[in-house]
Scaffold this motif. Structure first.
Motif, short mmCIF file in Angstrom:
data_model
loop_
_atom_site.label_atom_id
_atom_site.label_comp_id
_atom_site.label_asym_id
_atom_site.label_seq_id
_atom_site.Cartn_x
_atom_site.Cartn_y
_atom_site.Cartn_z
N PRO A 43 0.80 -1.24 0.00
CA PRO A 43 0.00 0.00 0.00
C PRO A 43 0.83 1.28 0.00
CG PRO A 43 -0.90 -1.59 1.53
CD PRO A 43 0.41 -2.15 1.08
N LEU A 44 1.85 1.36 0.87
CA LEU A 44 2.65 2.58 0.93
C LEU A 44 3.43 2.81 -0.35
CD1 LEU A 44 4.01 2.65 4.59
CD2 LEU A 44 2.23 4.08 3.57
N LEU A 45 4.00 1.75 -0.89
CA LEU A 45 4.73 1.88 -2.14
C LEU A 45 3.78 2.33 -3.25
CD1 LEU A 45 7.38 1.49 -3.72
CD2 LEU A 45 6.65 -0.86 -4.17
N SER A 46 2.60 1.76 -3.29
CA SER A 46 1.60 2.16 -4.29
C SER A 46 1.26 3.64 -4.15
CB SER A 46 0.34 1.31 -4.13
OG SER A 46 -0.67 1.75 -5.01
N PHE A 47 1.03 4.09 -2.93
CA PHE A 47 0.68 5.49 -2.70
C PHE A 47 1.79 6.42 -3.16
CE2 PHE A 47 1.07 9.22 0.07
CZ PHE A 47 -0.13 9.86 -0.22
N TYR A 48 3.01 6.18 -2.69
CA TYR A 48 4.10 7.10 -2.98
C TYR A 48 4.53 7.06 -4.45
CZ TYR A 48 4.58 8.14 1.98
OH TYR A 48 4.35 8.57 3.26
N LEU A 49 4.51 5.88 -5.06
CA LEU A 49 4.86 5.81 -6.48
C LEU A 49 3.84 6.57 -7.32
CD1 LEU A 49 6.19 2.22 -7.35
CD2 LEU A 49 7.40 4.40 -7.47
N HIS A 50 2.56 6.42 -7.01
CA HIS A 50 1.55 7.16 -7.75
C HIS A 50 1.74 8.66 -7.59
CE1 HIS A 50 -0.70 3.37 -8.23
NE2 HIS A 50 -1.36 4.00 -9.17
N ARG A 51 2.06 9.11 -6.41
CA ARG A 51 2.26 10.55 -6.19
C ARG A 51 3.48 11.05 -6.96
NH1 ARG A 51 -1.36 13.19 -6.11
NH2 ARG A 51 -2.22 11.34 -7.08
N VAL A 52 4.59 10.33 -6.87
CA VAL A 52 5.81 10.78 -7.54
C VAL A 52 5.63 10.82 -9.05
CG1 VAL A 52 8.20 10.14 -8.07
CG2 VAL A 52 7.39 10.08 -5.70
N PHE A 53 5.05 9.76 -9.62
CA PHE A 53 4.90 9.73 -11.07
C PHE A 53 3.78 10.64 -11.55
CE2 PHE A 53 7.66 6.11 -10.68
CZ PHE A 53 8.34 6.07 -11.88
N ARG A 54 2.92 11.07 -10.66
CA ARG A 54 1.89 12.05 -11.03
C ARG A 54 2.49 13.45 -11.07
NH1 ARG A 54 -0.71 14.84 -13.15
NH2 ARG A 54 -2.92 15.39 -13.03
N ILE A 55 3.41 13.75 -10.16
CA ILE A 55 3.92 15.10 -10.00
C ILE A 55 5.25 15.32 -10.72
CG2 ILE A 55 4.73 16.79 -8.30
CD1 ILE A 55 1.70 16.32 -8.25
N ALA A 56 6.15 14.36 -10.63
CA ALA A 56 7.54 14.59 -11.02
C ALA A 56 7.77 14.83 -12.52
CB ALA A 56 8.41 13.43 -10.54
N PRO A 57 7.19 14.06 -13.45
CA PRO A 57 7.57 14.23 -14.86
C PRO A 57 7.40 15.66 -15.37
CG PRO A 57 6.39 12.17 -14.58
CD PRO A 57 6.28 12.89 -13.27
N LEU A 58 6.23 16.25 -15.20
CA LEU A 58 6.02 17.62 -15.67
C LEU A 58 6.89 18.60 -14.89
CD1 LEU A 58 4.39 19.57 -17.48
CD2 LEU A 58 2.78 19.79 -15.56
#
Length: 372
Positions: free
Chosen positions: A75-90
């Motif tokens: 769960p924690l990995l899922s949460f943080y990966l989704h946040r990072v890949f949502r925010i970081a690329p742009l």
């Protein structure tokens, strides 16, 4: 990239929040600021509170999607990966552009430690760097700190009553810090970019989620009356704050918190009363591209300032001149936001999904191997 469990009213409010911030910066970024009439000026002056609406929506969205992460193997990995890949690329694309822009001409550029602080999303923790290298990215710095503590908050705030108490406690802590009760450290924490200044607004978003989640347990008529009261009360509070702020009746720190409360009430009310002029295909689309619109629009505004001055010279009525500048800005910024969403955000989100699936797949395979 639409998802089946997206809430239309949430997307719409997110889109309107982004547009409100854009409209504010069209007026405020030029020096001197664009002239407007007193009524329009009072409304536009509060456009910065669109970020408070962003924060409310962000906390609500995280709470709404957290059960989905909880059903995954990690769960924690899922949460943080989704946040990072949502925010970081742009953010990284615009960071690279901003470093290039600020390293030209007479500008001194940015030191390697400052660049690393931005790459690691820790720039909010360093005095003098809180605003971020990317224009308007201070909100990203605050968001990232909230993301870091959100799983713990979500675990603690597990029911509506507790959400009320934590929201009240967070509000009191922020106000006491602003009054100097906690000393210099407390005052720093409630500065413009301090997490404690914005924490109550995030907590109102979590509270809004719990109230929204509790609505199905009420009778239909009672739920509708509660949402109608929230919608009316939130709208009334926002109007009162706008008028009070224009007349300098509202203390800025308290005003920001109250705007957050008003937006949270509006959000809950809109869940049952999605007014067509607020929640529609256009505003939902703006919600999809809102992140790109938020981060890219300051560049557009800066480039268009010479055009704004020519418009002002040609259009004698201040409000009409401003509206022409605002329409021009949106006409340029929205297509750019669409490209940013399609070419950067969506591929980044998909890359995060693939990485998580691969990690979970390896874990499942390793577990099956051990079971043999």
């Amino acid at each position: 990239m639409a998802q089946p469990n997206r809430l239309a009213f949430l997307d719409a409010l997110r889109g309107l929040a982004a547009v409100y911030v854009v409209l504010f910066h069209v007026m405020a970024m030029p020096a001197p600021a664009l002239a407007t009439g007193p009524v329009m000026g009072a409304v536009l002056a509060m456009g910065g509170t669109g970020v408070a609406l962003f924060f409310v929506i962000s906390a609500f969205s995280l709470a709404y999607t957290m059960p989905r992460h909880a059903r995954t193997p990690r769960p924690l990995l899922s949460f943080y990966l989704h946040r990072v890949f949502r925010i970081a690329p742009l953010f990284f694309v615009l960071l690279a552009f901003s470093i290039w822009r600020d390293g030209r001409g007479s500008h001194a550029g940015h030191s390697l430690p400052e660049i690393l602080a931005n790459v690691s999303f820790t720039f909010n923790l360093f005095p003098g760097w809180e605003a971020g290298i990317v224009w308007a990215s201070w909100a990203i710095g605050v968001e990232m700190l909230f993301y870091a503590v959100f799983p713990l908050l979500f675990r603690v705030i597990d029911r509506p009553l507790r959400a009320w108490w934590v929201a009240v406690a967070g509000t009191l802590a922020s106000l006491l810090a602003g009054a100097g009760v906690f000393g210099a450290g407390g005052l720093a924490a409630v500065g413009d970019y301090g997490l404690l200044r914005h924490l109550p607004v995030f907590l109102y978003g979590i509270l809004a989620y719990h109230l929204f989640a509790a609505l199905p347990t009420l009778q239909a008529g009672t739920a509708r009356r509660c949402c109608a009261a929230a919608l009316f009360g939130g709208a009334l509070l926002l109007v009162a704050l706008t008028v009070g702020s224009a007349r300098a009746w509202v203390v800025p720190g308290l005003g920001w918190i109250l705007f957050g409360a008003g937006y949270a009430a509006l959000l809950v009310g809109m869940s049952h009363f999605p007014l067509k002029w607020v929640v529609n295909r256009v505003t939902a689309y703006l919600g999809q591209v809102s992140y790109s619109l938020y981060l890219a629009h300051p560049i557009v505004v800066a480039l268009l300032i010479p055009v704004f001055r020519r418009i002002q010279a040609q259009v004698p009525h201040a409000d009409l001149a401003y509206l022409a500048c605002a329409v021009l800005t949106l006409a340029v910024a929205i297509p750019l936001a669409h490209l940013g969403y399609r070419l950067i955000e969506v591929p980044g989100i998909r890359a995060g999904h693939r990485l998580l699936a691969a990690i979970n797949g390896r874990r499942t395979a390793a577990g099956a191997e051990r079971a043999r």
